[in-house]
Scaffold this active site. Structure first.
Site, short mmCIF file in Angstrom:
data_model
loop_
_atom_site.label_atom_id
_atom_site.label_comp_id
_atom_site.label_asym_id
_atom_site.label_seq_id
_atom_site.Cartn_x
_atom_site.Cartn_y
_atom_site.Cartn_z
N SER A 1 30.98 42.33 -27.37
CA SER A 1 29.59 42.92 -27.84
C SER A 1 30.14 44.67 -28.15
CB SER A 1 28.69 43.03 -26.47
OG SER A 1 27.89 44.22 -26.59
N ASP B 1 26.22 23.51 -22.05
CA ASP B 1 25.33 24.75 -21.86
C ASP B 1 24.66 24.22 -20.34
OD1 ASP B 1 23.75 26.94 -23.62
OD2 ASP B 1 22.97 26.46 -21.75
N GLY C 1 21.97 28.43 -27.07
CA GLY C 1 21.28 29.62 -26.88
C GLY C 1 21.21 30.46 -28.31
N LYS D 1 32.40 42.28 -20.21
CA LYS D 1 32.89 42.10 -21.36
C LYS D 1 34.26 42.48 -21.66
CE LYS D 1 29.73 39.37 -23.24
NZ LYS D 1 29.74 37.93 -23.51
N ILE E 1 22.33 32.77 -30.30
CA ILE E 1 23.65 32.93 -31.52
C ILE E 1 24.31 31.79 -31.45
CG2 ILE E 1 25.64 34.33 -32.27
CD1 ILE E 1 24.47 36.49 -30.24
N TYR F 1 27.31 44.57 -16.95
CA TYR F 1 27.37 43.68 -17.99
C TYR F 1 28.55 43.96 -19.03
CZ TYR F 1 26.63 41.57 -22.59
OH TYR F 1 26.79 40.97 -23.87
N ASN G 1 13.86 42.13 -23.41
CA ASN G 1 14.76 43.23 -23.35
C ASN G 1 14.75 43.82 -24.59
OD1 ASN G 1 15.08 42.90 -20.29
ND2 ASN G 1 16.39 41.52 -21.06
P1 NAD Z 1 21.72 33.12 -24.79
O1 NAD Z 1 21.27 33.62 -23.46
O2 NAD Z 1 20.69 32.97 -25.85
O3 NAD Z 1 22.67 32.32 -24.98
C1 NAD Z 1 23.63 32.06 -23.85
C2 NAD Z 1 23.85 30.61 -23.63
O4 NAD Z 1 24.68 30.68 -22.51
C3 NAD Z 1 22.28 30.18 -23.12
O5 NAD Z 1 21.99 29.22 -23.69
C4 NAD Z 1 22.65 29.94 -21.58
O6 NAD Z 1 21.96 28.90 -21.00
C5 NAD Z 1 24.08 29.47 -21.27
N1 NAD Z 1 24.93 29.91 -20.31
C6 NAD Z 1 25.05 31.02 -19.60
N2 NAD Z 1 25.62 30.82 -18.48
C7 NAD Z 1 26.30 29.49 -18.67
C8 NAD Z 1 27.29 28.98 -17.76
N3 NAD Z 1 27.81 29.51 -16.81
N4 NAD Z 1 27.63 27.69 -18.01
C9 NAD Z 1 26.90 27.04 -19.18
N5 NAD Z 1 26.18 27.84 -20.11
C10 NAD Z 1 25.66 29.12 -19.92
O7 NAD Z 1 22.35 34.78 -25.52
P2 NAD Z 1 22.85 35.00 -26.76
O8 NAD Z 1 22.27 36.28 -27.35
O9 NAD Z 1 22.95 33.81 -27.77
O10 NAD Z 1 24.51 35.66 -26.60
C11 NAD Z 1 25.53 34.79 -26.76
C12 NAD Z 1 26.83 35.51 -26.58
O11 NAD Z 1 26.90 36.89 -27.38
C13 NAD Z 1 26.70 36.31 -25.06
O12 NAD Z 1 28.23 36.04 -24.66
C14 NAD Z 1 26.35 37.56 -24.97
O13 NAD Z 1 26.96 38.30 -24.11
C15 NAD Z 1 26.90 37.89 -26.38
N6 NAD Z 1 26.11 38.99 -27.06
C16 NAD Z 1 24.94 39.00 -27.21
C17 NAD Z 1 24.33 39.95 -27.81
C18 NAD Z 1 22.72 39.93 -27.88
O14 NAD Z 1 22.14 41.08 -27.99
N7 NAD Z 1 22.30 38.79 -28.13
C19 NAD Z 1 25.11 41.14 -28.36
C20 NAD Z 1 26.42 41.13 -28.10
C21 NAD Z 1 27.03 40.18 -27.51
C1 WQD Z 2 17.74 48.84 -29.30
C2 WQD Z 2 16.80 50.24 -29.51
C3 WQD Z 2 16.08 51.35 -27.46
C4 WQD Z 2 13.26 48.03 -26.47
C5 WQD Z 2 21.36 45.93 -25.99
C6 WQD Z 2 22.70 45.80 -25.04
C7 WQD Z 2 23.97 45.50 -25.78
C8 WQD Z 2 23.72 44.15 -26.57
C9 WQD Z 2 22.56 44.04 -27.53
C10 WQD Z 2 24.64 42.50 -25.46
C11 WQD Z 2 17.25 51.18 -28.33
C12 WQD Z 2 14.96 50.60 -28.15
C13 WQD Z 2 14.14 48.89 -27.24
C14 WQD Z 2 11.96 48.50 -26.37
C15 WQD Z 2 12.84 50.39 -27.58
N1 WQD Z 2 23.67 43.21 -25.71
N2 WQD Z 2 13.95 50.00 -27.66
N3 WQD Z 2 11.49 49.64 -27.04
O1 WQD Z 2 20.15 48.45 -26.08
O2 WQD Z 2 21.07 48.62 -28.43
O3 WQD Z 2 21.68 46.92 -26.74
O4 WQD Z 2 21.35 44.62 -26.66
O5 WQD Z 2 25.85 42.54 -25.63
O6 WQD Z 2 24.95 45.46 -24.80
O7 WQD Z 2 22.67 46.96 -24.32
O8 WQD Z 2 19.40 47.02 -27.78
O9 WQD Z 2 17.26 46.03 -28.47
O10 WQD Z 2 17.56 46.75 -26.22
O11 WQD Z 2 17.31 48.19 -27.92
O12 WQD Z 2 12.33 51.68 -28.11
O13 WQD Z 2 11.04 47.98 -25.88
O14 WQD Z 2 15.43 49.99 -29.40
O15 WQD Z 2 15.78 52.19 -26.63
O16 WQD Z 2 17.26 52.62 -29.11
P1 WQD Z 2 20.61 47.94 -27.23
P2 WQD Z 2 17.72 46.83 -27.60
#
Ligand code: NAD
Ligand code: WQD
Length: 335
Positions: A124, A31, A10, A152, A12, A148, A197
């Site tokens: 998160s 994965d 994924g 966490k 990160i 979601y 998103n």
């Molecule tokens: P991502 O979707 O790119 O990566 C997640 C990976 O996990 C994917 O490759 C997916 O195929 C794999 N996966 C999902 N469910 C699985 C399962 N049951 N078994 C095996 N593999 C599985 O997401 P990311 O942005 O890299 O996020 C990584 C972690 O960080 C997640 O736990 C997410 O909740 C957390 N996180 C992400 C963000 C963000 O905005 N990207 C912010 C805060 C926390």
């Molecule tokens: C950032 C800012 C939106 C899209 C989400 C999850 C959070 C974490 C990170 C996993 C906000 C604005 C966004 C668009 C916009 N994920 N926006 N137009 O909402 O801070 O956090 O991702 O843990 O749990 O909630 O991130 O990138 O969606 O939004 O104006 O098309 O951009 O309103 O102010 P968010 P985001």
């Protein structure tokens, strides 16, 4: 160390694998490719100069996880695998609890059975909900304001309970703010399926002409320019923090919960302007009503990560936009 990285293909996780491999660790990825592609493994190898092992599997499969932990002689686990879309978690709460909480439980069971005691967990900033004040530190009250976020919160609590019961267990709970950017090589980055998103990948697709305009969700927040303020953190900085958290667990033999952010907030309009500078194009935008569930501002007090890990973000919003733009351009050419 011999490490298992769940969700390692994924966004990160792939950057973390590259960092861990570059530091000499042996990496096994599990994965299920629910939100990533198998060819990421080759790209991690190209970036790191060493290959991770890849096993297609699901973290919810406890027996399979046990077989991986024992078969590969795993000493520590970095657990990224999860579903992560807030809106989708309202539509499919069971899928989120099953995958994120159920997956973590199965993994933790297998770890206990295999006597693997080191865990780095992807939490998160979403656990803070709508923070009472910013910058928000790790002692702020936690609130799960959507399914979601609750997955966490629950997983954080499960990990804390295990740590208080099992003396040898060490966990680092890392609360990411808003991960953004991509690897400077242009080989690793975010691959949103369908409509992104998150703001940065959406802006990148508008800049590339794949979408017509950025919808700015709300211009009436109590922020300097009225748009939402967030703490964007470069994914390469984030990846480095995982390796440093792992080293902390081994060195200090203590658990850890830290925010990972820059400590600086940028508005939606700031991000669009920074991206325009990075790509040299004008990015059309339209102000639309607020997105339900969004908060006005959320940015980190990241001082604990510096005090305990010596980690601080090095890359700013300009680099995030430049690297995200390079990734977007190469990805469009590749696909
Ligand atoms: P991502 O979707 O790119 O990566 C997640 C990976 O996990 C994917 O490759 C997916 O195929 C794999 N996966 C999902 N469910 C699985 C399962 N049951 N078994 C095996 N593999 C599985 O997401 P990311 O942005 O890299 O996020 C990584 C972690 O960080 C997640 O736990 C997410 O909740 C957390 N996180 C992400 C963000 C963000 O905005 N990207 C912010 C805060 C926390
Ligand atoms: C950032 C800012 C939106 C899209 C989400 C999850 C959070 C974490 C990170 C996993 C906000 C604005 C966004 C668009 C916009 N994920 N926006 N137009 O909402 O801070 O956090 O991702 O843990 O749990 O909630 O991130 O990138 O969606 O939004 O104006 O098309 O951009 O309103 O102010 P968010 P985001």
């Amino acid at each position: 160390m011999r490490l298992l990285v769940t969700g390692g293909t994924g966004f990160i996780g792939s950057h973390a694998c590259a960092d861990l491999l570059a530091r000499g660790h042996e990496v096994t990825i599990v994965d299920n490719l629910a939100n990533s592609r198998a060819d990421v493994v080759e790209r991690i190898a190209a970036v790191a100069g060493r290959r991770p092992r890849f096993i297609m599997g699901d973290v919810r499969d406890r027996d399979a996880m046990l077989a991986v932990l024992r078969g590969q002689g795993i000493e520590g686990v970095l657990h990224f695998a999860a579903l992560k879309a807030v809106a989708e978690s309202w539509e499919k709460p069971l899928a989120y609890y099953d995958n994120n909480v159920g997956g973590s439980l199965a993994l933790l069971h297998a770890m206990q059975e295999a006597s693997v005691d080191l865990l780095v967990f992807s939490s998160s900033a979403t656990v803070y909900g709508d923070p009472e004040h910013c910058p928000v530190d790790e002692t702020a009250p936690r609130r799960g304001t959507n399914p979601y976020a609750r997955t966490k919160l629950m997983t954080e609590d499960i990990i804390a309970d295990i740590a208080s019961q099992r003396r040898t267990f060490r966990a680092a709970t890392l609360r990411y703010f808003n991960p953004a950017g991509a690897h400077p090589s242009g080989l690793l980055g975010e691959e949103p399926s369908g409509v992104p998103n998150n703001l940065m990948p959406y802006v990148a697709q508008v800049a590339a002409g794949e979408r017509s305009e950025v919808q700015v969700f709300g211009g009436d927040y109590p922020t300097p320019d009225g748009t939402g303020v967030r703490d964007y953190i470069h994914v390469v900085d984030l990846a480095r923090a995982h390796s440093e958290a792992l080293e902390y667990l081994v060195r200090e033999q203590r658990c850890l919960t830290v925010n990972l952010g820059t400590g600086r907030g940028y508005s939606v309009l700031d991000v669009i302007t920074a991206f325009e500078r990075a790509c040299g194009r004008t990015i059309p935008r339209k102000l639309v009503p607020r997105r339900s569930g969004d908060v006005a501002a959320c940015y980190a007090d990241a001082s604990r990560a510096f005090e305990l890990l010596g980690w601080r973000a090095r890359l700013g919003i300009e680099r995030m936009c430049e690297d995200a733009w390079r990734w977007q351009s190469r990805r469009a050419a590749r696909d």
